[in-house]
Design a protein around this motif. Structure first.
Motif, PDB file in Angstrom:
ATOM      1  N   VAL A 236     -15.536   1.824   5.631  1.00 40.00           N
ATOM      2  CA  VAL A 236     -15.426   2.537   4.354  1.00 40.00           C
ATOM      3  C   VAL A 236     -16.730   3.267   4.038  1.00 40.00           C
ATOM      4  O   VAL A 236     -16.724   4.422   3.596  1.00 40.00           O
ATOM      5  CB  VAL A 236     -15.052   1.563   3.219  1.00 40.00           C
ATOM      6  N   GLU A 240     -17.154   7.256   3.467  1.00 42.34           N
ATOM      7  CA  GLU A 240     -17.748   7.796   2.241  1.00 42.34           C
ATOM      8  C   GLU A 240     -18.905   8.732   2.555  1.00 42.34           C
ATOM      9  O   GLU A 240     -19.062   9.782   1.901  1.00 42.34           O
ATOM     10  CB  GLU A 240     -18.207   6.652   1.347  1.00 42.34           C
ATOM     11  N   THR A 306      -7.928  -3.292   1.570  1.00 40.41           N
ATOM     12  CA  THR A 306      -8.083  -1.896   1.998  1.00 40.41           C
ATOM     13  C   THR A 306      -7.798  -0.921   0.852  1.00 40.41           C
ATOM     14  O   THR A 306      -8.461   0.117   0.762  1.00 40.41           O
ATOM     15  CB  THR A 306      -7.144  -1.590   3.175  1.00 40.41           C
ATOM     16  N   LEU A 311      -8.861   4.228  -2.195  1.00 42.32           N
ATOM     17  CA  LEU A 311      -9.901   4.738  -1.299  1.00 42.32           C
ATOM     18  C   LEU A 311      -9.747   6.237  -1.091  1.00 42.32           C
ATOM     19  O   LEU A 311     -10.731   6.987  -1.128  1.00 42.32           O
ATOM     20  CB  LEU A 311      -9.844   4.002   0.040  1.00 42.32           C
ATOM     21  N   GLU A 314     -11.051   8.109  -4.030  1.00 46.77           N
ATOM     22  CA  GLU A 314     -12.512   8.113  -4.075  1.00 46.77           C
ATOM     23  C   GLU A 314     -13.095   9.093  -3.049  1.00 46.77           C
ATOM     24  O   GLU A 314     -14.060   9.801  -3.329  1.00 46.77           O
ATOM     25  CB  GLU A 314     -13.040   6.706  -3.803  1.00 46.77           C
TER      26      GLU A 314
END
Length: 322
Positions: A236, A240, A306, A311, A314
């Motif tokens: 992750v 990101e 998860t 996610l 984001e």
């Protein structure tokens, strides 16, 4: 040569004879020189590479340490600054091919040792893109969106998949991977250091041990629950970082993530996608996330951990599209 062999020849004097002899000698040397790796019209990078190989072929002195070639550092596009201390930049270094680490549809990865004569040197991964063996790169249509070359002649060759066009595509993939690695490494993404690019060959930091054993792919591992969760968080964090730079891997899976000394490392980046410029950017980003999360789910990680939809929201925001 006997007297009667040239009494009736077309040579009027000794200078004509010696000129002809010199041409024959040059032709004989040319016949022994390395042949092009690709058929058809060569690109500028391939022509330069071949010239260097032919120059080495005319050198009668054996290379030090049984090496295969002198370093190509001086002719190559070089990696970003500041360079790691282990990068060898001396032009007196030599390169030795130690065998194939991985074969793929578009490229093979070799293990290479670069060293100054008499020293151990460093191990590198040499990724060499191929073109003639394949009619087209199986992924290039969508990923190359927005990567058109300036000259229409070259664009036509690439679109028509001529031999020259496939050579250009191979070089474009190598250049794209080197540029992506350089950009991502510079802002701290978990990628190997890109040492150099020379034509269709990209030299990259070798992730493995000193004996040449490569770090395992994530797909090869069966992590314990605690390690599985930690690796997901590392994945992750990498996603990101990439999204914050406006890019997605484009083909992310457990097969192009290595686990080196407990750290997840991202590899195979020729198809990195600009999520803003590419019309399918968000589609590629979402596919990266879902492919990777699917592997973690199959190994027992909860979907609550998860949280794919959260996610993705984001990451979209981090890329400036939310």
């Amino acid at each position: 040569m006997r007297q009667h062999d040239y009494e009736d020849s077309d040579f009027d004097d000794d200078s004509d004879f010696h000129d002809r002899l010199a041409r024959l000698q040059r032709r004989a040397r040319s016949d022994r020189a390395p042949a092009p790796a690709r058929r058809g019209r060569l690109t500028e990078d391939e022509r330069a590479r071949l010239a260097l190989l032919r120059e080495d072929a005319y050198t009668e002195t054996a290379l030090p340490d049984g090496a295969d070639r002198w370093t190509t550092w001086g002719e190559a596009e070089q990696g970003p600054l500041p360079r790691p201390d282990w990068v060898i930049t001396e032009l007196g270094a030599v390169d030795t091919d130690l065998g194939v680490l991985k074969t793929g549809k578009e490229a093979d990865v070799h293990l290479l040792r670069r060293n100054l004569p008499g020293t151990d040197g460093v191990l590198l991964a040499a990724k060499r893109y191929r073109s003639d063996e394949h009619k087209l790169f199986h992924r290039d249509a969508g990923y190359l969106e927005g990567r058109r070359m300036r000259r229409s002649r070259e664009n036509r060759a690439m679109a028509g998949r001529t031999t020259f066009g496939r050579n250009l595509i191979a070089e474009q993939w190598a250049a794209a991977e080197f540029a992506a690695l350089s950009r991502l490494w510079a802002f701290g993404a978990p990628v190997p250091y890109p040492v150099q690019r020379n034509g269709t060959e990209v030299l990259i930091e070798f992730l493995g041990d000193g004996d040449g054993a490569a770090a395992p792919r994530l797909a090869q591992l069966r992590p314990e629950p605690g390690e599985l969760t930690e690796l997901w968080h590392q994945a992750v964090a990498a996603l990101e970082l990439l999204a914050g730079e406006g890019v997605a891997h484009g083909d992310l899976s457990a097969y192009n993530l290595l686990v080196h000394e407990g750290r997840l490392m991202v590899i195979d980046l020729p198809q990195v996608v600009d999520v803003v410029a590419n019309p399918r950017g968000l589609e590629f980003l979402a596919r990266d996330v879902r492919n990777l999360a699917g592997w973690f789910h199959a190994r027992g990680l909860s979907e609550q951990v998860t949280a794919i939809d959260e996610l993705l929201a984001e990451l979209t925001k981090a890329a400036g599209l939310g």
